[in-house]
Write a protein that holds these residues in place. Structure first.
Motif, PDB file in Angstrom:
ATOM      1  N   PRO A  27       0.802  -1.224   0.000  1.00  0.00           N
ATOM      2  CA  PRO A  27       0.000   0.000   0.000  1.00  0.00           C
ATOM      3  C   PRO A  27       0.837   1.278   0.000  1.00  0.00           C
ATOM      4  CG  PRO A  27       0.108  -0.866   2.214  1.00  0.00           C
ATOM      5  CD  PRO A  27       0.823  -1.865   1.336  1.00  0.00           C
ATOM      6  N   LEU A  28       2.157   1.141  -0.073  1.00  0.00           N
ATOM      7  CA  LEU A  28       3.008   2.330   0.022  1.00  0.00           C
ATOM      8  C   LEU A  28       3.922   2.427  -1.191  1.00  0.00           C
ATOM      9  CD1 LEU A  28       3.412   4.627   2.105  1.00  0.00           C
ATOM     10  CD2 LEU A  28       5.427   3.392   2.926  1.00  0.00           C
ATOM     11  N   ILE A  29       3.931   3.598  -1.812  1.00  0.00           N
ATOM     12  CA  ILE A  29       4.733   3.874  -2.991  1.00  0.00           C
ATOM     13  C   ILE A  29       5.768   4.927  -2.641  1.00  0.00           C
ATOM     14  CG2 ILE A  29       4.691   4.593  -5.402  1.00  0.00           C
ATOM     15  CD1 ILE A  29       2.953   2.128  -4.874  1.00  0.00           C
ATOM     16  N   ALA A  30       7.012   4.698  -3.020  1.00  0.00           N
ATOM     17  CA  ALA A  30       8.051   5.719  -2.897  1.00  0.00           C
ATOM     18  C   ALA A  30       8.035   6.533  -4.186  1.00  0.00           C
ATOM     19  CB  ALA A  30       9.420   5.086  -2.679  1.00  0.00           C
ATOM     20  N   ALA A  31       7.546   7.751  -4.101  1.00  0.00           N
ATOM     21  CA  ALA A  31       7.336   8.573  -5.286  1.00  0.00           C
ATOM     22  C   ALA A  31       8.660   8.954  -5.940  1.00  0.00           C
ATOM     23  CB  ALA A  31       6.570   9.835  -4.916  1.00  0.00           C
ATOM     24  N   PRO A  32       8.656   9.118  -7.261  1.00  0.00           N
ATOM     25  CA  PRO A  32       9.874   9.569  -7.947  1.00  0.00           C
ATOM     26  C   PRO A  32      10.073  11.060  -7.761  1.00  0.00           C
ATOM     27  CG  PRO A  32       8.074   9.331  -9.515  1.00  0.00           C
ATOM     28  CD  PRO A  32       7.538   8.872  -8.187  1.00  0.00           C
ATOM     29  N   MET A  33      11.264  11.450  -7.339  1.00  0.00           N
ATOM     30  CA  MET A  33      11.593  12.871  -7.143  1.00  0.00           C
ATOM     31  C   MET A  33      12.799  13.197  -8.005  1.00  0.00           C
ATOM     32  SD  MET A  33      10.932  13.245  -3.024  1.00  0.00           S
ATOM     33  CE  MET A  33      11.727  11.670  -2.603  1.00  0.00           C
ATOM     34  N   ALA A  34      12.546  13.930  -9.084  1.00  0.00           N
ATOM     35  CA  ALA A  34      13.586  14.222 -10.067  1.00  0.00           C
ATOM     36  C   ALA A  34      14.562  15.271  -9.551  1.00  0.00           C
ATOM     37  CB  ALA A  34      12.946  14.681 -11.373  1.00  0.00           C
ATOM     38  N   GLY A  35      15.614  15.477 -10.308  1.00  0.00           N
ATOM     39  CA  GLY A  35      16.608  16.469  -9.930  1.00  0.00           C
ATOM     40  C   GLY A  35      17.665  15.944  -8.990  1.00  0.00           C
ATOM     41  N   GLY A  36      17.710  14.630  -8.791  1.00  0.00           N
ATOM     42  CA  GLY A  36      18.755  14.039  -7.960  1.00  0.00           C
ATOM     43  C   GLY A  36      18.299  13.549  -6.611  1.00  0.00           C
ATOM     44  N   ALA A  79      11.798   4.992  -9.808  1.00  0.00           N
ATOM     45  CA  ALA A  79      12.977   5.780 -10.161  1.00  0.00           C
ATOM     46  C   ALA A  79      12.516   7.030 -10.899  1.00  0.00           C
ATOM     47  CB  ALA A  79      13.912   4.962 -11.041  1.00  0.00           C
ATOM     48  N   ALA A  80      13.276   8.108 -10.753  1.00  0.00           N
ATOM     49  CA  ALA A  80      12.924   9.387 -11.374  1.00  0.00           C
ATOM     50  C   ALA A  80      13.695   9.555 -12.675  1.00  0.00           C
ATOM     51  CB  ALA A  80      13.229  10.537 -10.420  1.00  0.00           C
ATOM     52  N   GLY A  81      12.965   9.541 -13.794  1.00  0.00           N
ATOM     53  CA  GLY A  81      13.620   9.705 -15.086  1.00  0.00           C
ATOM     54  C   GLY A  81      13.768  11.142 -15.519  1.00  0.00           C
ATOM     55  N   GLY A  82      13.084  12.068 -14.858  1.00  0.00           N
ATOM     56  CA  GLY A  82      13.140  13.472 -15.245  1.00  0.00           C
ATOM     57  C   GLY A  82      14.536  14.052 -15.124  1.00  0.00           C
ATOM     58  N   TYR A  83      14.897  14.902 -16.093  1.00  0.00           N
ATOM     59  CA  TYR A  83      16.193  15.589 -16.132  1.00  0.00           C
ATOM     60  C   TYR A  83      17.375  14.649 -16.331  1.00  0.00           C
ATOM     61  CZ  TYR A  83      13.245  19.204 -14.033  1.00  0.00           C
ATOM     62  OH  TYR A  83      12.227  20.081 -13.761  1.00  0.00           O
ATOM     63  N   LEU A 125      19.657   7.499 -17.325  1.00  0.00           N
ATOM     64  CA  LEU A 125      18.538   6.715 -16.807  1.00  0.00           C
ATOM     65  C   LEU A 125      18.892   5.231 -16.760  1.00  0.00           C
ATOM     66  CD1 LEU A 125      15.645   6.444 -15.834  1.00  0.00           C
ATOM     67  CD2 LEU A 125      14.911   6.395 -18.230  1.00  0.00           C
ATOM     68  N   ALA A 126      19.541   4.748 -17.793  1.00  0.00           N
ATOM     69  CA  ALA A 126      19.931   3.340 -17.820  1.00  0.00           C
ATOM     70  C   ALA A 126      20.826   2.999 -16.630  1.00  0.00           C
ATOM     71  CB  ALA A 126      20.632   3.012 -19.128  1.00  0.00           C
ATOM     72  N   ALA A 127      21.784   3.882 -16.343  1.00  0.00           N
ATOM     73  CA  ALA A 127      22.675   3.646 -15.202  1.00  0.00           C
ATOM     74  C   ALA A 127      21.913   3.742 -13.884  1.00  0.00           C
ATOM     75  CB  ALA A 127      23.819   4.654 -15.232  1.00  0.00           C
ATOM     76  N   HIS A 128      20.952   4.654 -13.830  1.00  0.00           N
ATOM     77  CA  HIS A 128      20.173   4.884 -12.616  1.00  0.00           C
ATOM     78  C   HIS A 128      19.343   3.660 -12.237  1.00  0.00           C
ATOM     79  CE1 HIS A 128      17.813   7.038  -9.646  1.00  0.00           C
ATOM     80  NE2 HIS A 128      16.717   7.012 -10.373  1.00  0.00           N
ATOM     81  N   ILE A 129      18.761   2.994 -13.241  1.00  0.00           N
ATOM     82  CA  ILE A 129      17.860   1.889 -12.937  1.00  0.00           C
ATOM     83  C   ILE A 129      18.541   0.522 -12.965  1.00  0.00           C
ATOM     84  CG2 ILE A 129      15.859   3.171 -13.755  1.00  0.00           C
ATOM     85  CD1 ILE A 129      15.922   1.580 -16.324  1.00  0.00           C
ATOM     86  N   ALA A 130      19.799   0.477 -13.367  1.00  0.00           N
ATOM     87  CA  ALA A 130      20.496  -0.813 -13.419  1.00  0.00           C
ATOM     88  C   ALA A 130      20.471  -1.547 -12.074  1.00  0.00           C
ATOM     89  CB  ALA A 130      21.925  -0.619 -13.917  1.00  0.00           C
ATOM     90  N   PRO A 131      20.734  -0.868 -10.935  1.00  0.00           N
ATOM     91  CA  PRO A 131      20.680  -1.590  -9.659  1.00  0.00           C
ATOM     92  C   PRO A 131      19.284  -2.111  -9.328  1.00  0.00           C
ATOM     93  CG  PRO A 131      21.893   0.483  -9.430  1.00  0.00           C
ATOM     94  CD  PRO A 131      21.213   0.529 -10.757  1.00  0.00           C
ATOM     95  N   LEU A 132      18.248  -1.388  -9.755  1.00  0.00           N
ATOM     96  CA  LEU A 132      16.887  -1.854  -9.513  1.00  0.00           C
ATOM     97  C   LEU A 132      16.557  -3.061 -10.377  1.00  0.00           C
ATOM     98  CD1 LEU A 132      15.193   1.637  -9.264  1.00  0.00           C
ATOM     99  CD2 LEU A 132      15.183  -0.093  -7.455  1.00  0.00           C
ATOM    100  N   ARG A 133      17.017  -3.044 -11.625  1.00  0.00           N
ATOM    101  CA  ARG A 133      16.829  -4.219 -12.482  1.00  0.00           C
ATOM    102  C   ARG A 133      17.458  -5.453 -11.840  1.00  0.00           C
ATOM    103  NH1 ARG A 133      15.227  -3.213 -17.792  1.00  0.00           N
ATOM    104  NH2 ARG A 133      15.667  -1.154 -18.686  1.00  0.00           N
ATOM    105  N   ALA A 134      18.622  -5.254 -11.232  1.00  0.00           N
ATOM    106  CA  ALA A 134      19.389  -6.383 -10.696  1.00  0.00           C
ATOM    107  C   ALA A 134      18.688  -7.083  -9.536  1.00  0.00           C
ATOM    108  CB  ALA A 134      20.773  -5.906 -10.263  1.00  0.00           C
TER     109      ALA A 134
END
Length: 359
Positions: free
Chosen positions: A5-14, A33-37, A43-52
């Motif tokens: 029931p809990l979502i960690a919202a994406p917050m762009a800008g780092g 994950a936040a894809g903005g900016y 983005l690929a590098a940002h989400i690689a650990p989540l894919r893993a």
């Protein structure tokens, strides 16, 4: 659609780092994950650990504006450029004379490149904000196994999102920190004002609907799964959103001060500083309404900032960077939802545990 029931919202800008997403995921929240900016490569590098991890997660993208600014807005941007120069000079910053436009991928937030990435190497969930993804793109994402979520702020937006074929909706209330997801103008909504309703003593009258009320309205109009977002400060707020008909609730500001957050230290400190007593919706920083702590920049420029995103974002970027380098919160975009006073420091997992443990 979501097993928590809990979502960690994406917050762009780092602010949403891979570490923050992983920590919230590991504690039992659904992580976005936040894809903005970000470029597609970033983005690929940002989400690689989540894919893993092999655990479901989401990526949020900004839907770019498709039409150029009209002459009136172009003139307003130029006036704002001149207005900002005095403030910039105090920080040793220069307001750019040329802004990304035309075919520059920065003007579209690398939209085409990021969409191509997520179609070629699919992920479990993609969410969109600032507008609706074209129905044809929603269909293409479905065909590669991705579920699609749209961000809405009203019943008319929810009905439009349903027509695009999405799988779920984030129902965002105006109490949310950072940018509003609104893409349809509501008559008399005040969406065009530079500074909107404050939160603090006496602010309740300025906010016409609660988040549970908005969720209930959308629930009555559509059958899709809903995620409530905006001003959620603790477990009782989550319970109220679930009782109104949402499947989950999203938190953002509650995670800004955590150890894994990539927010600047000056931003984290401001959320705990009693000198800040209100938040307001303002276009001053980016040209798009966003809720932030009321500081000098909001007071000085909120009434004159034009509705021009991302042009204003690019105009103010060097000024904001200089203020950050000086550790000066007076000219920074201190994004904060209405429940900012409850934001805690420490491990993100502890914050998630506190929310989930109270349900």
């Amino acid at each position: 659609m979501f097993v928590t029931p809990l979502i960690a919202a994406p917050m762009a800008g780092g602010t949403t780092t891979a570490e923050l997403a992983l920590a919230t995921q590991g504690a039992g929240a659904f992580a976005f994950a936040a894809g903005g900016y970000k470029s597609a490569e970033q983005l690929a590098a940002h989400i690689a650990p989540l894919r893993a991890t092999g655990v479901d997660f989401g990526v949020n993208l900004f839907v770019p504006r498709t039409a150029p600014l009209d002459a009136g807005h172009v003139a307003a941007v130029e006036r704002y450029r001149r207005e900002l120069r005095a403030t910039a000079a105090r920080y040793g910053a220069e307001i750019p004379d040329e802004l990304p436009g035309g075919d520059d991928p920065r003007a579209k937030d690398f939209w085409a490149e990021k969409v191509a990435l997520l179609l070629a190497d699919p992920i479990p969930v993609v969410s969109f904000t600032f507008g609706l993804a074209p129905a044809a793109l929603v269909d293409r994402l479905h065909r590669v196994g991705t579920r699609v979520v749209a961000s809405v702020t009203s019943v008319p937006e929810a009905l439009a999102a349903v027509e695009s074929g999405v799988d779920a909706l984030v129902v965002q209330h105006a109490n949310a920190g950072g940018h509003s997801a609104a893409f349809l103008k509501a008559p008399g909504s005040g969406a065009g004002s530079g500074v909107g309703s404050a939160t603090g003593p006496g602010a309740a009258a300025a906010i016409q609907r609660t988040l549970p009320g908005l969720v209930a309205d959308v629930r009555a109009a559509v059958t899709l799964p809903l995620i409530g977002a905006g001003g959620i400060a603790g477990p009782e707020d989550v319970k109220a959103v679930l009782a109104a008909g949402a499947q989950a609730a999203a938190i953002g500001t509650a995670l800004i001060r955590t150890d894994e957050s990539g927010a600047r230290a000056v931003h984290k400190d401001a959320l705990a500083d009693p000198v800040y007593k209100h938040t307001a919706m303002t276009r001053a920083f980016t040209g798009k309404p966003a809720r932030a702590l009321v500081n000098d920049f909001v007071r000085d420029h909120g009434a004159t900032a034009p509705e021009a995103y991302p042009e204003v974002h690019f105009l103010t970027a060097p000024l904001r960077a200089a203020a950050a380098a000086a550790n000066d919160p007076r000219a920074l975009n201190l994004w904060a939802g209405s429940g900012w006073k409850a934001a805690m420091d420490g491990p993100a997992a502890a914050v998630i545990d506190g929310f989930l443990g109270g349900l």
